[in-house]
Design a protein around this motif. Structure first.
Motif, PDB file in Angstrom:
ATOM      1  N   LYS A   6      10.571 -46.715 -12.940  1.00  0.00           N
ATOM      2  CA  LYS A   6      11.819 -46.203 -13.523  1.00  0.00           C
ATOM      3  C   LYS A   6      12.929 -46.143 -12.483  1.00  0.00           C
ATOM      4  CE  LYS A   6      11.855 -42.517 -16.100  1.00  0.00           C
ATOM      5  NZ  LYS A   6      11.482 -41.174 -16.591  1.00  0.00           N
ATOM      6  N   ARG A   7      12.572 -45.660 -11.297  1.00  0.00           N
ATOM      7  CA  ARG A   7      13.576 -45.490 -10.239  1.00  0.00           C
ATOM      8  C   ARG A   7      14.116 -46.834  -9.757  1.00  0.00           C
ATOM      9  NH1 ARG A   7      15.159 -41.187  -7.324  1.00  0.00           N
ATOM     10  NH2 ARG A   7      13.625 -39.857  -8.326  1.00  0.00           N
ATOM     11  N   ARG A  54      20.249 -47.771 -13.447  1.00  0.00           N
ATOM     12  CA  ARG A  54      20.429 -47.104 -12.150  1.00  0.00           C
ATOM     13  C   ARG A  54      20.602 -45.595 -12.324  1.00  0.00           C
ATOM     14  NH1 ARG A  54      24.076 -50.613 -10.434  1.00  0.00           N
ATOM     15  NH2 ARG A  54      22.531 -52.143  -9.791  1.00  0.00           N
ATOM     16  N   GLU A  55      21.143 -45.187 -13.480  1.00  0.00           N
ATOM     17  CA  GLU A  55      21.346 -43.756 -13.741  1.00  0.00           C
ATOM     18  C   GLU A  55      20.335 -43.235 -14.759  1.00  0.00           C
ATOM     19  OE1 GLU A  55      25.299 -42.034 -13.820  1.00  0.00           O
ATOM     20  OE2 GLU A  55      26.159 -44.001 -13.407  1.00  0.00           O
ATOM     21  N   GLN A  56      19.185 -43.904 -14.821  1.00  0.00           N
ATOM     22  CA  GLN A  56      18.070 -43.450 -15.675  1.00  0.00           C
ATOM     23  C   GLN A  56      18.430 -43.415 -17.157  1.00  0.00           C
ATOM     24  OE1 GLN A  56      15.075 -42.925 -13.953  1.00  0.00           O
ATOM     25  NE2 GLN A  56      16.345 -43.657 -12.288  1.00  0.00           N
ATOM     26  N   VAL A  57      19.297 -44.327 -17.596  1.00  0.00           N
ATOM     27  CA  VAL A  57      19.625 -44.449 -19.020  1.00  0.00           C
ATOM     28  C   VAL A  57      18.774 -45.575 -19.596  1.00  0.00           C
ATOM     29  CG1 VAL A  57      21.424 -45.005 -20.714  1.00  0.00           C
ATOM     30  CG2 VAL A  57      21.996 -43.638 -18.697  1.00  0.00           C
ATOM     31  N   SER A  58      17.991 -45.259 -20.610  1.00  0.00           N
ATOM     32  CA  SER A  58      17.137 -46.271 -21.229  1.00  0.00           C
ATOM     33  C   SER A  58      17.989 -47.342 -21.913  1.00  0.00           C
ATOM     34  CB  SER A  58      16.221 -45.615 -22.265  1.00  0.00           C
ATOM     35  OG  SER A  58      15.562 -46.606 -23.046  1.00  0.00           O
ATOM     36  N   ILE A  59      17.571 -48.605 -21.773  1.00  0.00           N
ATOM     37  CA  ILE A  59      18.294 -49.705 -22.415  1.00  0.00           C
ATOM     38  C   ILE A  59      17.513 -50.213 -23.633  1.00  0.00           C
ATOM     39  CG2 ILE A  59      19.502 -50.401 -20.318  1.00  0.00           C
ATOM     40  CD1 ILE A  59      17.430 -52.730 -20.074  1.00  0.00           C
ATOM     41  N   PRO A 180      21.377 -38.225  -5.073  1.00  0.00           N
ATOM     42  CA  PRO A 180      21.149 -39.420  -5.904  1.00  0.00           C
ATOM     43  C   PRO A 180      20.674 -39.128  -7.325  1.00  0.00           C
ATOM     44  CG  PRO A 180      19.431 -39.189  -4.244  1.00  0.00           C
ATOM     45  CD  PRO A 180      20.477 -38.191  -3.908  1.00  0.00           C
ATOM     46  N   ASP A 181      20.048 -37.967  -7.538  1.00  0.00           N
ATOM     47  CA  ASP A 181      19.515 -37.649  -8.866  1.00  0.00           C
ATOM     48  C   ASP A 181      20.495 -36.852  -9.726  1.00  0.00           C
ATOM     49  OD1 ASP A 181      17.089 -38.905  -8.276  1.00  0.00           O
ATOM     50  OD2 ASP A 181      16.306 -37.089  -7.318  1.00  0.00           O
ATOM     51  N   LEU A 182      21.699 -36.635  -9.237  1.00  0.00           N
ATOM     52  CA  LEU A 182      22.687 -35.867  -9.989  1.00  0.00           C
ATOM     53  C   LEU A 182      23.056 -36.593 -11.281  1.00  0.00           C
ATOM     54  CD1 LEU A 182      24.578 -33.350  -9.925  1.00  0.00           C
ATOM     55  CD2 LEU A 182      26.294 -34.835  -8.883  1.00  0.00           C
ATOM     56  N   VAL A 183      23.040 -35.860 -12.390  1.00  0.00           N
ATOM     57  CA  VAL A 183      23.417 -36.424 -13.693  1.00  0.00           C
ATOM     58  C   VAL A 183      24.905 -36.174 -13.916  1.00  0.00           C
ATOM     59  CG1 VAL A 183      23.033 -36.313 -16.190  1.00  0.00           C
ATOM     60  CG2 VAL A 183      21.108 -35.972 -14.598  1.00  0.00           C
TER      61      VAL A 183
END
Length: 206
Positions: A6-7, A54-59, A180-183
């Protein structure tokens, strides 16, 4: 292993993988794929998908992404702009990813004058738009941000910032190295049935 994949999903998604996604989608949604490809190259579409990952948004909802790209690509092919529009098309998915069971989203806001400074610091580079805050302001911003993020962590909450569409990518780029993990969400991504509650405002020390 799943977390590592995922990362690094954005790095794994190459042109061949992007082409495979489009070919699969074309069987059921030919018009959507064709319209998006009429205005954008394979590389353009890949960059937007990578920016989301890159921002953990599923495609997974690629149809919604391509529809947004087809709508806005005639205006510009700029990756950062198209990514914001794709995120907005996925607004419900993104909100529910971070909201609690009551569809409540607890967020940090940014002092309006500070947010304006960040927007005005916008610099365009070959890899996209980034924040170009002066070093002293950048250091003060990261200090203030880190303090608020720690406070939110202490409350057992996920640190989430909400800001304007114009500021979102810049807020993310300016904090990516230290946090880096900031939403970071933009106002247009918030859907109607999700309630937003501010748990603090980030401001520079005077």
């Amino acid at each position: 292993l799943t977390e590592i994949i995922k990362r690094h999903a954005a790095e794994i998604l190459g042109r061949q993988e992007t082409q495979g996604i489009l070919e699969t989608l074309k069987k059921e949604y030919p018009a959507v794929v064709e319209e998006a490809q009429k205005h954008l190259s394979l590389g353009d579409i890949q960059k937007v998908l990578q920016a989301l990952l890159r921002e953990q948004v599923s495609i997974r909802n690629t149809v919604a992404i391509l529809e947004a790209l087809a709508d806005y690509a005639p205006v510009t092919r700029e990756t950062s702009f198209l990514t914001e529009k794709a995120r907005q098309a996925l607004g419900r998915q993104i909100c529910l990813q971070y909201a609690d069971d009551d569809k409540l989203l607890r967020v940090l806001t940014i002092d309006p004058s500070l947010e304006q400074q960040i927007v005005e610091s916008r610099v365009e580079t070959a890899s996209g738009v980034i924040s170009g805050l002066e070093p002293a302001v950048q250091r003060a911003w990261i200090r203030a941000l880190s303090r608020m993020v720690s406070s939110v962590h202490d409350q057992g909450l996920i640190p989430i910032i909400i800001c304007s569409e114009a500021a979102r990518a810049l807020v993310k780029s300016s904090s990516d190295r230290e946090l880096p993990d900031l939403v970071v969400l933009s106002v247009p991504e918030i859907v109607n049935d999700v309630t937003v509650e501010s748990v603090g405002e980030i401001r520079l020390e005077v």
